[in-house]
Design a protein around this motif. Structure first.
Motif, short mmCIF file in Angstrom:
data_model
loop_
_atom_site.label_atom_id
_atom_site.label_comp_id
_atom_site.label_asym_id
_atom_site.label_seq_id
_atom_site.Cartn_x
_atom_site.Cartn_y
_atom_site.Cartn_z
N ALA A 1 -1.12 7.62 2.28
CA ALA A 1 -0.13 6.87 1.53
C ALA A 1 0.68 5.95 2.43
CB ALA A 1 0.82 7.83 0.80
N THR A 2 1.20 4.89 1.84
CA THR A 2 2.20 4.04 2.49
C THR A 2 3.57 4.64 2.20
OG1 THR A 2 0.88 2.04 2.29
CG2 THR A 2 3.26 1.75 2.51
N LEU A 3 4.42 4.75 3.22
CA LEU A 3 5.77 5.26 3.03
C LEU A 3 6.72 4.11 2.75
CD1 LEU A 3 6.15 8.00 5.81
CD2 LEU A 3 5.04 8.13 3.57
N LEU A 4 7.50 4.24 1.70
CA LEU A 4 8.56 3.27 1.37
C LEU A 4 9.87 3.86 1.84
CD1 LEU A 4 7.45 2.29 -2.27
CD2 LEU A 4 6.71 1.31 -0.08
N LEU A 5 10.40 3.34 2.94
CA LEU A 5 11.61 3.88 3.57
C LEU A 5 12.82 3.07 3.12
CD1 LEU A 5 10.21 4.10 7.23
CD2 LEU A 5 10.00 5.81 5.40
N TYR A 6 13.93 3.77 2.92
CA TYR A 6 15.17 3.09 2.53
C TYR A 6 16.33 3.72 3.28
CZ TYR A 6 18.96 1.17 -0.30
OH TYR A 6 20.10 0.52 -0.71
N ASP A 7 17.26 2.89 3.71
CA ASP A 7 18.48 3.39 4.34
C ASP A 7 19.67 2.69 3.71
OD1 ASP A 7 19.94 4.85 6.54
OD2 ASP A 7 20.57 2.79 6.92
N GLY A 8 20.70 3.46 3.38
CA GLY A 8 21.91 2.89 2.83
C GLY A 8 22.31 3.55 1.53
N SER A 9 23.21 2.90 0.81
CA SER A 9 23.69 3.42 -0.46
C SER A 9 22.68 3.12 -1.57
CB SER A 9 25.02 2.78 -0.83
OG SER A 9 25.35 3.06 -2.18
N PRO A 10 22.43 4.10 -2.45
CA PRO A 10 21.51 3.84 -3.57
C PRO A 10 22.14 2.98 -4.66
CG PRO A 10 22.41 6.04 -3.75
CD PRO A 10 22.91 5.50 -2.45
N PHE A 11 23.40 2.61 -4.47
CA PHE A 11 24.08 1.78 -5.47
C PHE A 11 24.63 0.49 -4.87
CE2 PHE A 11 24.15 5.98 -7.42
CZ PHE A 11 23.72 5.68 -8.70
N TYR A 12 24.06 0.06 -3.72
CA TYR A 12 24.50 -1.20 -3.14
C TYR A 12 23.30 -2.12 -2.94
CZ TYR A 12 26.70 -4.72 -0.31
OH TYR A 12 27.18 -5.92 0.14
N PRO A 13 23.39 -3.38 -3.32
CA PRO A 13 24.57 -4.04 -3.90
C PRO A 13 24.80 -3.72 -5.38
CG PRO A 13 22.78 -5.60 -3.65
CD PRO A 13 22.31 -4.33 -3.03
N SER A 14 23.86 -3.02 -6.00
CA SER A 14 24.07 -2.60 -7.39
C SER A 14 23.19 -1.38 -7.64
CB SER A 14 23.70 -3.72 -8.37
OG SER A 14 22.29 -3.81 -8.50
N GLY A 15 23.36 -0.77 -8.80
CA GLY A 15 22.55 0.39 -9.17
C GLY A 15 21.09 0.06 -9.38
N ARG A 16 20.74 -1.21 -9.36
CA ARG A 16 19.35 -1.63 -9.55
C ARG A 16 18.51 -1.54 -8.28
NH1 ARG A 16 18.02 -5.52 -13.60
NH2 ARG A 16 16.66 -6.44 -12.01
#
Length: 659
Positions: free
Chosen positions: A339-354
């Motif tokens: 699988a390809t890993l989709l990495l994310y760092d930060g707030s899950p609601f910035y800049p919006s909840g989308r």
């Protein structure tokens, strides 16, 4: 509910890895396996057969060694899996990298990057070369303070390739929180970032890192990964003191990327060789250092990724996590499924909840992992990803961290995707995996975790250690499994380890969750046993109250504890309301009515109090025990384990609790 929320259908079921494994395993057994329950029964009746079969089916790279593959199976703890095997965790994870992109990274709205499989392998080799030059050998510790970014993946795999032991924190940990963890395990190398982004803010780490390295004399080398553009300045500041002590800080570019190394080499070590040191939350004292094996972690994750989560080559897997939570370690291994890993760092609601759904749609996410709290917050925000985003690639949503409320099941199927496999999962840092989780061949019932994990004889016990086919009791596991910890660090006689899991019931793992079986063979978890409420001698799981409170639109979040009162225990509920709202008698009555009708009169709190915030751990879990200590005038032993320790003061000496 008479009908499930979701069922796989014959064609989708037949295409799952689970169904294919069931057919394969049945042929090896010499009898057909009719369904998941049949397969699970076989896996716990003969765990040696199951884990050996999984090794063969998944193509584990290494020397399996001669049988037996399970020694002292009647000892919990004490059983040993694959005592003659040798393997390397990184070699297995890197053997099936996807073609093209291996990693995609979003850092809020500030950074977007991609890394190919070839580039990842090269960086793993470069990390390994750096560690060797620093004198790191098998068994030495490498520590990290990093965001969930590509360099973190390269660093953990470079460490594992060399046979060293990895341990990590997220960069939002305070100085004492890091020292409480890394100070116990004495790492030789520290890999850290220069700072991070959260909720649109840029946070520098140079001052914190200076304090940490000054008090971690075991660290001989510090490597600074650039993220906010301050790496060189951070290195210069650290070296003002480190060089005088014969130690050194370097940027990632100088320490790692400058090295001429294209492919890692892999040291194959015993199955039980240590891979990770993970930490308990630490809210009741200095965190426990839980040592996990390379082989046990690998096999447990293969069972969960390939079979329970149905990850296939070419899938794109996301889990919202930090390096301070075991779900990050779980995510890393998914590379080994292609699988390809989709990495994310930060707030899950910035800049919006989308933002996370923008990510999922743009990157074709097939597996979306998050927390129950996030799904509840999304529901209360009114967002409807089903109509706002193209989620056609999405096959599975995983949720953990706390029990997923039945209403959140409804929200997922009504407002995110109607044909998705929703897997509420539960396990822990203790086993770097799950006790109960998703089963892609079985239906999803509202409010229920689908069933027990393959190879684990999960059960519910009463106070006397008797199995409970119905009713609420203690979650246990009655057989050994590979991802049980090897030991706790600095616990030479094993007393701390034994006390943590095996003192309650002889020869049985006692996990500390308050749970019950459902008529469908699934499970409902009602919260932690040590946070269970006991008014009038009746045990009440905290999740039963949260479920009702979360249905009220005015309530943003809540925490419930038991207060010792007049020779008994009374239930106290604290609520965080939506901005601008104040708790009045009418809202109190509505909350009580909801709990009374939705649960029972015994669940109704004696007191309901508004607070501005609720203390939570670094991984986002609310801390009922810490609040209980504060309202009883007891100090919380380790505030550094909390993401927002200042919130504790909101609960101290409340006049409402004096009457």
């Amino acid at each position: 509910m008479s009908q499930p929320l979701w069922a796989s259908g014959d064609a989708r079921r037949a295409a799952t890895n689970m169904a294919k494994f069931m057919d394969w395993a049945g042929s090896r057994l010499g009898r057909p396996l009719e369904d998941y329950r049949d397969l699970h029964a076989a896996s716990v009746e003969d765990p040696e057969w199951f884990w050996s079969s999984l090794w063969d089916y998944s193509g584990v790279v290494g020397e399996k060694g001669s049988a037996p593959y399970l020694v002292d199976a009647d000892k919990i703890p004490g059983a040993r899996f694959f005592p003659n095997a040798r393997l390397n965790f990184a070699e297995n994870v890197l053997q099936r990298l996807p073609e093209g992109q291996a990693l995609v990274f979003w850092g809020e709205d500030k950074v977007k990057r991609r890394m190919s499989g070839a580039e990842l392998k090269r960086q793993v080799a470069q990390v390994q070369a750096m560690l060797r030059e620093a004198g790191v050998t098998a068994g030495d510790r490498v520590a990290a303070i990093l965001p969930n970014m590509p360099e973190s993946i390269a660093s953990v795999l470079g460490t594992a390739a060399e046979g060293a032991v990895w341990s990590s924190c997220s960069p939002d940990f305070g100085v004492q929180g890091v020292l409480d963890r890394f100070g116990q395990i004495e790492p030789k190398v520290l890999i850290a970032c220069d700072g991070y982004y959260y909720n649109g803010k840029t946070i520098e780490l140079s001052d914190r890192l200076a304090q940490i390295t000054a008090r971690l004399p075991s660290v001989q080398k510090v490597v600074i990964v650039p993220y906010i553009g301050q790496a060189e300045g951070t290195v210069q500041g650290l070296n003002m003191s480190l060089i005088r002590q014969g130690r050194l800080a370097q940027t990632w570019a100088d320490a790692v990327l400058s090295r001429d190394a294209d492919a890692p080499t892999f040291t194959r070590l015993p199955f039980a060789h240590p891979l990770y040191i993970l930490f308990s939350s630490g809210t009741t004292g200095v965190p426990k250092c839980i040592v996990h094996s390379a082989g046990g972690t690998l096999l447990k994750h293969i069972s969960e990724h390939v079979l329970h989560t149905d990850i296939k080559p070419g899938d794109r897997v996301f889990y919202f996590t930090t390096l301070g939570w075991m779900m990050w370690n779980w995510l890393v291994t998914a590379l080994g499924s292609g699988a390809t890993l989709l990495l994310y760092d930060g707030s899950p609601f910035y800049p919006s909840g989308r933002i996370l759904w923008d990510y999922a749609a743009e990157e074709g996410c097939t597996h979306f992992g998050t927390s129950a709290k996030y799904i509840d917050a999304l529901k209360k925000s009114g967002l409807e990803p089903r109509t706002s985003h193209d989620l056609s690639a999405l096959r599975a949503i995983m949720s953990t961290g706390s029990p997923l409320a039945p209403e959140s099941f409804d929200y997922v199927y009504e407002h995110i995707k109607p044909d998705v496999h929703l897997a509420s999962i539960s396990g822990g840092t203790d086993i770097v995996g799950c006790f109960v989780l998703g089963i892609p061949t079985e239906p999803v019932w509202r409010g229920e975790i689908q069933g027990p994990a393959l190879g684990l004889a999960v059960d519910v016990f009463d106070e006397n250690g008797q199995s409970m086919p119905s009713g609420k009791g203690e979650l246990v596991c009655k057989n050994p499994f590979p991802s049980m910890p090897i030991r706790f660090w600095n616990d030479p006689d094993g007393q701390k380890y034994t006390s943590a899991y095996f003192s309650r019931f002889a020869n049985v793992w006692h996990h500390g969750d308050f749970a019950e079986w459902t008529p469908h063979g699934g499970m409902i978890i009602h919260g932690r046993s040590d946070a269970t409420l006991n008014p009038g001698g009746v045990r009440i799981g905290t999740a039963e109250i949260y479920r009702q409170v979360e249905m009220l639109p005015e309530v943003q979040e809540s925490i419930v504890v038991g207060q010792d009162w007049e020779g008994d225990v009374r239930v106290v509920l604290f609520v965080v309301l939506k901005p601008g709202l104040t708790l009045d008698s009418a809202l109190i009555d509505r909350i009580k009515s909801q709990i009374r009708t939705g649960a029972s009169p015994r669940h109704v709190p004696a007191k309901i109090i508004q607070v501005a915030d609720i203390p939570r751990t670094k991984s986002g879990k609310i801390t009922e025990l810490a609040v209980r200590d504060i309202i009883h005038g007891r100090e919380v032993k380790n505030k550094e384990a909390l993401a927002n320790p200042e919130a504790l003061e909101l609960f101290r000496n409340l006049p409402e609790l004096q009457t």
